[in-house]
Write a protein that holds these residues in place. Structure first.
Motif, PDB file in Angstrom:
ATOM      1  N   LEU A  47       0.839  -1.200   0.000  1.00 17.27           N
ATOM      2  CA  LEU A  47       0.000   0.000   0.000  1.00 17.27           C
ATOM      3  C   LEU A  47       0.876   1.252   0.000  1.00 17.27           C
ATOM      4  O   LEU A  47       1.814   1.358   0.790  1.00 17.27           O
ATOM      5  N   VAL A  48       0.542   2.204  -0.880  1.00 15.19           N
ATOM      6  CA  VAL A  48       1.282   3.460  -0.885  1.00 15.19           C
ATOM      7  C   VAL A  48       0.411   4.669  -0.552  1.00 15.19           C
ATOM      8  O   VAL A  48       0.925   5.726  -0.218  1.00 15.19           O
ATOM      9  N   ALA A  49      -0.905   4.529  -0.651  1.00 15.78           N
ATOM     10  CA  ALA A  49      -1.767   5.656  -0.308  1.00 15.78           C
ATOM     11  C   ALA A  49      -3.203   5.169  -0.162  1.00 15.78           C
ATOM     12  O   ALA A  49      -3.618   4.248  -0.858  1.00 15.78           O
ATOM     13  N   GLN A  50      -3.923   5.830   0.721  1.00 15.21           N
ATOM     14  CA  GLN A  50      -5.304   5.455   0.984  1.00 15.21           C
ATOM     15  C   GLN A  50      -6.100   6.720   1.279  1.00 15.21           C
ATOM     16  O   GLN A  50      -5.617   7.621   1.973  1.00 15.21           O
ATOM     17  N   ILE A  51      -7.334   6.773   0.762  1.00 21.37           N
ATOM     18  CA  ILE A  51      -8.225   7.881   1.082  1.00 21.37           C
ATOM     19  C   ILE A  51      -9.613   7.323   1.354  1.00 21.37           C
ATOM     20  O   ILE A  51     -10.122   6.502   0.590  1.00 21.37           O
ATOM     21  N   THR A  52     -10.206   7.752   2.440  1.00 24.96           N
ATOM     22  CA  THR A  52     -11.533   7.280   2.809  1.00 24.96           C
ATOM     23  C   THR A  52     -12.608   8.145   2.166  1.00 24.96           C
ATOM     24  O   THR A  52     -12.325   9.162   1.527  1.00 24.96           O
ATOM     25  N   THR A  53     -13.855   7.772   2.380  1.00 22.65           N
ATOM     26  CA  THR A  53     -14.973   8.553   1.866  1.00 22.65           C
ATOM     27  C   THR A  53     -14.952   9.966   2.434  1.00 22.65           C
ATOM     28  O   THR A  53     -15.283  10.925   1.738  1.00 22.65           O
ATOM     29  N   ALA A  54     -14.548  10.069   3.680  1.00 25.42           N
ATOM     30  CA  ALA A  54     -14.512  11.368   4.350  1.00 25.42           C
ATOM     31  C   ALA A  54     -13.302  12.201   3.953  1.00 25.42           C
ATOM     32  O   ALA A  54     -13.174  13.353   4.375  1.00 25.42           O
ATOM     33  N   GLY A  55     -12.388  11.591   3.176  1.00 25.76           N
ATOM     34  CA  GLY A  55     -11.215  12.349   2.765  1.00 25.76           C
ATOM     35  C   GLY A  55      -9.993  12.161   3.633  1.00 25.76           C
ATOM     36  O   GLY A  55      -8.965  12.806   3.411  1.00 25.76           O
ATOM     37  N   THR A  56     -10.084  11.289   4.614  1.00 22.69           N
ATOM     38  CA  THR A  56      -8.918  11.002   5.446  1.00 22.69           C
ATOM     39  C   THR A  56      -7.895  10.209   4.636  1.00 22.69           C
ATOM     40  O   THR A  56      -8.257   9.258   3.959  1.00 22.69           O
ATOM     41  N   THR A  57      -6.642  10.619   4.722  1.00 24.69           N
ATOM     42  CA  THR A  57      -5.589   9.961   3.940  1.00 24.69           C
ATOM     43  C   THR A  57      -4.581   9.269   4.841  1.00 24.69           C
ATOM     44  O   THR A  57      -4.420   9.620   6.017  1.00 24.69           O
ATOM     45  N   ASN A  58      -3.892   8.305   4.253  1.00 28.27           N
ATOM     46  CA  ASN A  58      -2.899   7.541   4.990  1.00 28.27           C
ATOM     47  C   ASN A  58      -1.784   7.143   4.027  1.00 28.27           C
ATOM     48  O   ASN A  58      -2.069   6.741   2.884  1.00 28.27           O
ATOM     49  N   TYR A  59      -0.534   7.303   4.479  1.00 25.16           N
ATOM     50  CA  TYR A  59       0.619   6.971   3.654  1.00 25.16           C
ATOM     51  C   TYR A  59       1.673   6.246   4.487  1.00 25.16           C
ATOM     52  O   TYR A  59       1.860   6.572   5.653  1.00 25.16           O
ATOM     53  N   PRO A  60       2.419   5.331   3.882  1.00 22.68           N
ATOM     54  CA  PRO A  60       3.579   4.784   4.583  1.00 22.68           C
ATOM     55  C   PRO A  60       4.698   5.820   4.592  1.00 22.68           C
ATOM     56  O   PRO A  60       4.703   6.763   3.790  1.00 22.68           O
ATOM     57  N   SER A  61       5.648   5.633   5.469  1.00 24.45           N
ATOM     58  CA  SER A  61       6.721   6.610   5.616  1.00 24.45           C
ATOM     59  C   SER A  61       7.564   6.743   4.348  1.00 24.45           C
ATOM     60  O   SER A  61       8.154   7.797   4.097  1.00 24.45           O
ATOM     61  N   SER A  62       7.593   5.695   3.533  1.00 25.70           N
ATOM     62  CA  SER A  62       8.437   5.711   2.327  1.00 25.70           C
ATOM     63  C   SER A  62       7.978   6.735   1.294  1.00 25.70           C
ATOM     64  O   SER A  62       8.782   7.176   0.464  1.00 25.70           O
ATOM     65  N   VAL A  63       6.705   7.126   1.334  1.00 25.87           N
ATOM     66  CA  VAL A  63       6.193   8.078   0.332  1.00 25.87           C
ATOM     67  C   VAL A  63       5.607   9.331   0.964  1.00 25.87           C
ATOM     68  O   VAL A  63       5.259  10.273   0.238  1.00 25.87           O
ATOM     69  N   LYS A  64       5.489   9.368   2.265  1.00 26.36           N
ATOM     70  CA  LYS A  64       4.870  10.507   2.937  1.00 26.36           C
ATOM     71  C   LYS A  64       5.642  11.776   2.621  1.00 26.36           C
ATOM     72  O   LYS A  64       6.868  11.804   2.679  1.00 26.36           O
ATOM     73  N   GLY A  65       4.888  12.811   2.260  1.00 27.95           N
ATOM     74  CA  GLY A  65       5.521  14.079   1.900  1.00 27.95           C
ATOM     75  C   GLY A  65       5.846  14.190   0.428  1.00 27.95           C
ATOM     76  O   GLY A  65       6.132  15.287  -0.065  1.00 27.95           O
ATOM     77  N   ARG A  66       5.827  13.076  -0.286  1.00 29.85           N
ATOM     78  CA  ARG A  66       6.098  13.087  -1.729  1.00 29.85           C
ATOM     79  C   ARG A  66       4.859  12.730  -2.545  1.00 29.85           C
ATOM     80  O   ARG A  66       4.673  13.230  -3.651  1.00 29.85           O
ATOM     81  N   PHE A  67       4.034  11.823  -2.024  1.00 29.42           N
ATOM     82  CA  PHE A  67       2.834  11.364  -2.729  1.00 29.42           C
ATOM     83  C   PHE A  67       1.601  11.988  -2.088  1.00 29.42           C
ATOM     84  O   PHE A  67       1.540  12.132  -0.856  1.00 29.42           O
ATOM     85  N   THR A  68       0.618  12.303  -2.916  1.00 26.72           N
ATOM     86  CA  THR A  68      -0.657  12.826  -2.434  1.00 26.72           C
ATOM     87  C   THR A  68      -1.790  12.112  -3.147  1.00 26.72           C
ATOM     88  O   THR A  68      -1.819  12.069  -4.381  1.00 26.72           O
ATOM     89  N   ILE A  69      -2.707  11.564  -2.373  1.00 27.44           N
ATOM     90  CA  ILE A  69      -3.886  10.919  -2.942  1.00 27.44           C
ATOM     91  C   ILE A  69      -5.073  11.855  -2.779  1.00 27.44           C
ATOM     92  O   ILE A  69      -5.227  12.519  -1.750  1.00 27.44           O
ATOM     93  N   PHE A  70      -5.896  11.952  -3.797  1.00 27.60           N
ATOM     94  CA  PHE A  70      -7.122  12.736  -3.705  1.00 27.60           C
ATOM     95  C   PHE A  70      -8.158  12.126  -4.638  1.00 27.60           C
ATOM     96  O   PHE A  70      -7.840  11.229  -5.441  1.00 27.60           O
ATOM     97  N   ARG A  71      -9.382  12.592  -4.518  1.00 23.48           N
ATOM     98  CA  ARG A  71     -10.469  11.980  -5.274  1.00 23.48           C
ATOM     99  C   ARG A  71     -11.457  13.039  -5.735  1.00 23.48           C
ATOM    100  O   ARG A  71     -11.619  14.084  -5.092  1.00 23.48           O
ATOM    101  N   ASP A  72     -12.117  12.716  -6.844  1.00 26.18           N
ATOM    102  CA  ASP A  72     -13.208  13.541  -7.361  1.00 26.18           C
ATOM    103  C   ASP A  72     -14.422  12.635  -7.394  1.00 26.18           C
ATOM    104  O   ASP A  72     -14.586  11.828  -8.310  1.00 26.18           O
ATOM    105  N   ASN A  73     -15.266  12.747  -6.393  1.00 32.52           N
ATOM    106  CA  ASN A  73     -16.401  11.832  -6.271  1.00 32.52           C
ATOM    107  C   ASN A  73     -17.389  11.994  -7.429  1.00 32.52           C
ATOM    108  O   ASN A  73     -18.029  11.027  -7.843  1.00 32.52           O
ATOM    109  N   ALA A  74     -17.524  13.186  -7.958  1.00 37.03           N
ATOM    110  CA  ALA A  74     -18.450  13.413  -9.076  1.00 37.03           C
ATOM    111  C   ALA A  74     -18.016  12.666 -10.328  1.00 37.03           C
ATOM    112  O   ALA A  74     -18.841  12.320 -11.176  1.00 37.03           O
ATOM    113  N   LYS A  75     -16.706  12.420 -10.424  1.00 41.23           N
ATOM    114  CA  LYS A  75     -16.178  11.727 -11.599  1.00 41.23           C
ATOM    115  C   LYS A  75     -15.836  10.277 -11.311  1.00 41.23           C
ATOM    116  O   LYS A  75     -15.284   9.587 -12.171  1.00 41.23           O
TER     117      LYS A  75
END
Length: 121
Positions: A47-75
């Motif tokens: 796992l490298v990134a996770q985002i919940t329905t509420a928008g809470t994100t989670n990253y392992p230390s290996s990518v934190k600060g470099r990777f960003t996960i986001f979502r467009d629920n309408a799309k």
């Protein structure tokens, strides 16, 4: 049926950036968590990134600060913005989404086909 289609992989030099996209299509009532995993040759999928329905994100230390996960629920689309990529980020990246096909059905896991990310000079 539900399909996840990924795009955005490719070859990039160290320090470069890529944005991956994952679009869900088909019979979808709601999308719960969206996750990105990667698998390098000879290694297990991680796992490298996770985002919940509420928008809470989670990253392992290996990518934190470099990777960003986001979502467009309408799309029905999730994204993974990857900055300052390094050779150790080279892997096949997979999108995973927990999707409900109707109000009455429970959540199920769906996977994309994978997209290759290669970081090399």
């Amino acid at each position: 049926q539900v399909q996840l289609v990924e795009s955005g992989g490719g070859l990039v030099q160290p320090g470069g950036s890529l944005r991956l996209s994952c679009t869900a299509s088909g019979s979808i009532f709601s999308i719960d968590a969206i996750n990105w995993y990667r698998q390098a040759p000879g290694k297990t999928r991680a796992l490298v990134a996770q985002i919940t329905t509420a928008g809470t994100t989670n990253y392992p230390s290996s990518v934190k600060g470099r990777f960003t996960i986001f979502r467009d629920n309408a799309k029905n689309t999730g994204y993974l913005q990857m900055n300052n990529l390094q050779p150790e980020d080279t892997a096949v990246y997979y999108c995973n989404a927990v999707i409900r096909r109707s109000e009455l059905t429970g959540p199920s896991d769906y996977w994309g086909q994978g997209t290759q990310v290669t970081v090399s000079s």
